[in-house]
Motif scaffolding. Structure first.
Motif, short mmCIF file in Angstrom:
data_model
loop_
_atom_site.label_atom_id
_atom_site.label_comp_id
_atom_site.label_asym_id
_atom_site.label_seq_id
_atom_site.Cartn_x
_atom_site.Cartn_y
_atom_site.Cartn_z
N UNK A 1 5.73 3.51 -0.82
CA UNK A 1 4.82 2.56 -1.46
C UNK A 1 5.47 1.19 -1.34
N UNK A 2 4.70 0.26 -0.82
CA UNK A 2 5.19 -1.11 -0.63
C UNK A 2 4.36 -2.07 -1.48
N UNK A 3 5.08 -3.01 -2.06
CA UNK A 3 4.41 -4.06 -2.82
C UNK A 3 5.35 -5.26 -2.93
N UNK B 1 13.22 12.26 -5.92
CA UNK B 1 14.29 11.69 -5.11
C UNK B 1 13.77 10.44 -4.42
N UNK B 2 14.02 9.28 -5.00
CA UNK B 2 13.48 8.04 -4.44
C UNK B 2 14.60 7.13 -3.95
N UNK B 3 14.24 6.33 -2.95
CA UNK B 3 15.13 5.32 -2.41
C UNK B 3 14.40 3.99 -2.47
N UNK B 4 15.06 2.98 -3.00
CA UNK B 4 14.45 1.64 -3.15
C UNK B 4 15.03 0.72 -2.09
N UNK B 5 14.13 -0.06 -1.48
CA UNK B 5 14.55 -0.99 -0.44
C UNK B 5 13.91 -2.34 -0.65
N UNK B 6 14.53 -3.34 -0.06
CA UNK B 6 14.02 -4.70 -0.07
C UNK B 6 13.62 -5.04 1.36
N UNK B 7 12.43 -5.61 1.50
CA UNK B 7 11.92 -5.97 2.82
C UNK B 7 11.89 -7.49 2.92
N UNK B 8 12.61 -8.02 3.90
CA UNK B 8 12.58 -9.46 4.18
C UNK B 8 11.74 -9.63 5.45
N UNK B 9 10.55 -10.19 5.28
CA UNK B 9 9.65 -10.37 6.42
C UNK B 9 10.06 -11.58 7.23
N UNK B 10 10.27 -11.35 8.53
CA UNK B 10 10.55 -12.44 9.46
C UNK B 10 9.23 -13.07 9.89
N UNK C 1 0.81 -1.21 0.00
CA UNK C 1 0.00 0.00 0.00
C UNK C 1 0.84 1.26 0.00
N UNK C 2 0.14 2.37 0.23
CA UNK C 2 0.78 3.68 0.27
C UNK C 2 0.76 4.17 1.72
N UNK C 3 1.90 4.70 2.19
CA UNK C 3 2.06 5.06 3.59
C UNK C 3 2.77 6.40 3.74
N UNK D 1 10.02 -1.73 -1.44
CA UNK D 1 9.56 -0.43 -0.96
C UNK D 1 10.27 0.68 -1.72
N UNK D 2 9.51 1.69 -2.10
CA UNK D 2 10.07 2.91 -2.70
C UNK D 2 9.67 4.05 -1.77
N UNK D 3 10.65 4.87 -1.42
CA UNK D 3 10.43 5.97 -0.49
C UNK D 3 10.81 7.29 -1.15
#
Length: 146
Positions: A59-61, A73-82, A42-44, A65-67
């Motif tokens: 925005x996460x999908x 000016x965007x930053x891209x991240x990878x989310x590893x869910x525990x 979603x969008x946060x 995640x893109x922030x």
């Protein structure tokens, strides 16, 4: 003494009862708190605070995640869910040119995010960055927009 009830008054009372029940159900379902899993996609909004005063939109999908702190000016991240309420965030090296801090975070295994509480549309978390010589904790909030 005889009690007289007409069919019309019984029907009106039943209609009122059904209407009241529907209103109670509708009001109670609108105010429900979200769950950890509701913050996976979603969008946060991450509001600025006294530690870092700049707000950002994320925005996460599907574990990505893109922030944005400002337009363009965007930053891209990878989310590893525990699990639904805990995850590790690292910077995407394919889509970002990492600065020194971002590279240090990635080299140290990322930032572990632990959900502390969810109230309404707001998730309260603690972000933990740690390696052999450093330990840094930062609380924060994420507000679900969509």
């Amino acid at each position: 003494m005889a009690i007289y009830c007409s069919y019309t008054s019984v029907a009106n009372n039943m209609n009122k009862l059904i209407l009241h029940l529907l209103m109670i159900i509708g009001l109670s379902s609108c105010g429900q708190d979200l769950k950890c899993s509701d913050f996976k996609n979603g969008k946060f909004l991450i509001p600025g605070d006294s530690i870092y005063p700049i707000s950002s939109i994320i925005i996460r999908k599907d574990g990505r995640q893109v922030e944005w702190e400002k337009v363009g000016d965007s930053t891209h991240a990878i989310i590893k869910y525990l699990d639904d309420c805990n995850w590790i965030l690292t910077y995407d090296t394919e889509l970002n040119e990492l600065d020194e801090l971002e590279q240090l975070i990635n080299d140290s295994g990322g930032v572990k995010v632990e959900v502390l509480e969810i109230k309404g549309d707001t998730l309260f978390y603690n972000g933990i960055f740690k390696n052999d010589t450093l330990l840094f904790e930062q609380p924060g909030t994420i507000i679900k927009l969509k």
